[in-house]
Write a protein that holds these residues in place. Structure first.
Motif, PDB file in Angstrom:
ATOM      1  N   GLU A 199      32.779  34.264  60.601  1.00 49.54           N
ATOM      2  CA  GLU A 199      31.863  35.287  60.677  1.00 49.54           C
ATOM      3  C   GLU A 199      31.526  35.691  62.107  1.00 49.54           C
ATOM      4  O   GLU A 199      31.505  34.632  62.801  1.00 49.54           O
ATOM      5  CB  GLU A 199      30.696  35.273  59.751  1.00 49.54           C
ATOM      6  CG  GLU A 199      31.174  35.316  58.154  1.00 49.54           C
ATOM      7  CD  GLU A 199      30.037  35.265  57.297  1.00 49.54           C
ATOM      8  OE1 GLU A 199      28.681  35.193  57.681  1.00 49.54           O
ATOM      9  OE2 GLU A 199      30.235  34.921  56.166  1.00 49.54           O
ATOM     10  N   VAL A 200      31.208  36.945  62.396  1.00 54.73           N
ATOM     11  CA  VAL A 200      31.026  37.117  63.586  1.00 54.73           C
ATOM     12  C   VAL A 200      29.675  37.900  64.096  1.00 54.73           C
ATOM     13  O   VAL A 200      28.975  37.918  64.737  1.00 54.73           O
ATOM     14  CB  VAL A 200      31.929  38.312  64.562  1.00 54.73           C
ATOM     15  CG1 VAL A 200      33.626  37.490  64.319  1.00 54.73           C
ATOM     16  CG2 VAL A 200      32.115  39.458  63.836  1.00 54.73           C
ATOM     17  N   GLU A 201      29.051  38.028  62.695  1.00 58.85           N
ATOM     18  CA  GLU A 201      27.588  38.468  62.558  1.00 58.85           C
ATOM     19  C   GLU A 201      26.994  37.681  61.036  1.00 58.85           C
ATOM     20  O   GLU A 201      27.743  37.666  60.404  1.00 58.85           O
ATOM     21  CB  GLU A 201      27.501  40.033  62.656  1.00 58.85           C
ATOM     22  CG  GLU A 201      28.193  40.681  61.436  1.00 58.85           C
ATOM     23  CD  GLU A 201      27.840  42.178  61.466  1.00 58.85           C
ATOM     24  OE1 GLU A 201      27.365  42.656  62.589  1.00 58.85           O
ATOM     25  OE2 GLU A 201      28.544  42.829  60.801  1.00 58.85           O
TER      26      GLU A 201
ATOM     27  N   GLY B  70      28.009  26.488  68.677  1.00 59.15           N
ATOM     28  CA  GLY B  70      27.182  25.271  69.446  1.00 59.15           C
ATOM     29  C   GLY B  70      27.156  25.613  70.907  1.00 59.15           C
ATOM     30  O   GLY B  70      27.557  24.830  71.703  1.00 59.15           O
ATOM     31  N   GLY B  71      27.006  26.756  71.457  1.00 61.83           N
ATOM     32  CA  GLY B  71      27.046  27.151  72.679  1.00 61.83           C
ATOM     33  C   GLY B  71      26.565  28.424  72.933  1.00 61.83           C
ATOM     34  O   GLY B  71      25.944  29.095  72.207  1.00 61.83           O
ATOM     35  N   THR B  72      26.339  28.865  74.258  1.00 61.49           N
ATOM     36  CA  THR B  72      25.714  30.285  74.674  1.00 61.49           C
ATOM     37  C   THR B  72      27.084  30.993  74.870  1.00 61.49           C
ATOM     38  O   THR B  72      27.845  30.780  75.780  1.00 61.49           O
ATOM     39  CB  THR B  72      24.962  30.119  75.866  1.00 61.49           C
ATOM     40  OG1 THR B  72      23.972  29.108  75.459  1.00 61.49           O
ATOM     41  CG2 THR B  72      24.352  31.436  76.410  1.00 61.49           C
TER      42      THR B  72
ATOM     43  N   ASP C 115      27.496  39.687  67.162  1.00 61.25           N
ATOM     44  CA  ASP C 115      26.223  39.228  67.290  1.00 61.25           C
ATOM     45  C   ASP C 115      26.368  37.876  68.288  1.00 61.25           C
ATOM     46  O   ASP C 115      26.492  36.518  67.555  1.00 61.25           O
ATOM     47  CB  ASP C 115      25.343  38.947  66.013  1.00 61.25           C
ATOM     48  CG  ASP C 115      24.042  38.549  66.090  1.00 61.25           C
ATOM     49  OD1 ASP C 115      23.681  37.680  67.270  1.00 61.25           O
ATOM     50  OD2 ASP C 115      23.171  38.742  65.421  1.00 61.25           O
ATOM     51  N   THR C 116      26.138  38.188  69.390  1.00 58.48           N
ATOM     52  CA  THR C 116      26.738  36.632  70.438  1.00 58.48           C
ATOM     53  C   THR C 116      25.678  35.781  70.147  1.00 58.48           C
ATOM     54  O   THR C 116      26.066  34.697  70.302  1.00 58.48           O
ATOM     55  CB  THR C 116      26.792  37.300  71.569  1.00 58.48           C
ATOM     56  OG1 THR C 116      25.417  38.128  72.392  1.00 58.48           O
ATOM     57  CG2 THR C 116      28.181  38.332  72.158  1.00 58.48           C
TER      58      THR C 116
ATOM     59  N   PHE D  71      34.723  36.907  75.405  1.00 59.90           N
ATOM     60  CA  PHE D  71      33.727  36.379  75.893  1.00 59.90           C
ATOM     61  C   PHE D  71      33.708  35.053  76.821  1.00 59.90           C
ATOM     62  O   PHE D  71      34.937  34.637  76.794  1.00 59.90           O
ATOM     63  CB  PHE D  71      32.580  36.302  74.798  1.00 59.90           C
ATOM     64  CG  PHE D  71      32.463  37.429  73.989  1.00 59.90           C
ATOM     65  CD1 PHE D  71      31.294  38.216  74.123  1.00 59.90           C
ATOM     66  CD2 PHE D  71      33.069  37.578  72.930  1.00 59.90           C
ATOM     67  CE1 PHE D  71      31.119  39.263  73.426  1.00 59.90           C
ATOM     68  CE2 PHE D  71      32.884  38.826  71.729  1.00 59.90           C
ATOM     69  CZ  PHE D  71      31.774  39.660  72.201  1.00 59.90           C
ATOM     70  N   THR D  72      32.699  34.694  77.064  1.00 61.96           N
ATOM     71  CA  THR D  72      32.703  32.989  77.440  1.00 61.96           C
ATOM     72  C   THR D  72      31.727  32.171  76.755  1.00 61.96           C
ATOM     73  O   THR D  72      30.619  32.978  76.254  1.00 61.96           O
ATOM     74  CB  THR D  72      32.271  32.814  78.969  1.00 61.96           C
ATOM     75  OG1 THR D  72      30.890  33.415  79.164  1.00 61.96           O
ATOM     76  CG2 THR D  72      33.377  33.775  79.959  1.00 61.96           C
ATOM     77  N   ILE D  73      31.991  30.902  76.339  1.00 59.94           N
ATOM     78  CA  ILE D  73      31.190  30.176  75.678  1.00 59.94           C
ATOM     79  C   ILE D  73      30.872  28.982  76.763  1.00 59.94           C
ATOM     80  O   ILE D  73      32.055  28.318  76.897  1.00 59.94           O
ATOM     81  CB  ILE D  73      31.738  29.816  74.343  1.00 59.94           C
ATOM     82  CG1 ILE D  73      30.543  28.881  73.593  1.00 59.94           C
ATOM     83  CG2 ILE D  73      32.945  29.257  74.355  1.00 59.94           C
ATOM     84  CD1 ILE D  73      30.637  28.926  72.290  1.00 59.94           C
TER      85      ILE D  73
END
Length: 164
Positions: free
Chosen positions: A155-157, A82-84, A73-74, A55-57
């Motif tokens: 955790e990723v979600e 702390g980012g998108t 869950d992006t 991904f990119t953050i």
């Protein structure tokens, strides 16, 4: 019979050796580009597959190693970090990792990539990750993945809360 070779897989093997890990790369006759295909080919649970998702953050690449039984869950993960977070383009994946979607390994990249390792992978004694090509995987452990990637366990979600 000679073992197949591919430059990206060779870089993964070299990175594993540099990290003190003997590369045990398995080549399949056909591509195993999904967690379910890889699990079926190996005869293991889909949760034992460590998907390498780029991904990119905030426009920087981030590698998320997630259990094949999870989705990232992006929106939630971005808030935790702390980012998108956005899915990286195939060009961005190739630039960040030197590998193409479907075979991205946790290591063997041109430069270190910020990495998050799904804590659910710790539930398994052995997990399998892509080795730089859609026809390759290698066995490892959660602790070893964290160590060799310099990743952060997380955790990723969001966890589902048990009902009262």
């Amino acid at each position: 019979m000679t073992t197949p070779s591919h430059p990206a897989v060779d870089r993964v093997a070299e990175a594993l050796r540099a990290a003190g890990v003997e590369p045990r790369i398995t080549w399949f006759d056909g591509a195993v580009t999904t967690a379910q295909l890889a699990a079926d080919a190996l005869g293991i649970e889909v949760g034992q597959i460590a998907n390498s998702l780029v991904f990119t953050i905030d426009d920087e690449p981030i590698l998320v190693l997630t259990s094949g039984s999870h989705r990232v869950d992006t929106e939630w993960l971005g808030a935790q970090l702390g980012g998108t977070i956005r899915r990286a383009s195939k060009e961005a994946v190739k630039e960040a990792t030197g590998q193409v979607i479907g075979g991205v390994a946790p290591v063997g990249h041109p430069a270190p990539v910020r990495t998050v390792v799904d804590v659910v992978l710790a539930d398994y004694d052995e997990v399998w990750a892509a080795a730089g090509h859609a026809k390759t995987v290698f066995p490892t452990t959660f602790d070893e993945l964290v160590r060799i990637t310099g990743g952060t366990p997380g955790e990723v979600e969001p966890r589902l809360e048990a009902s009262a």
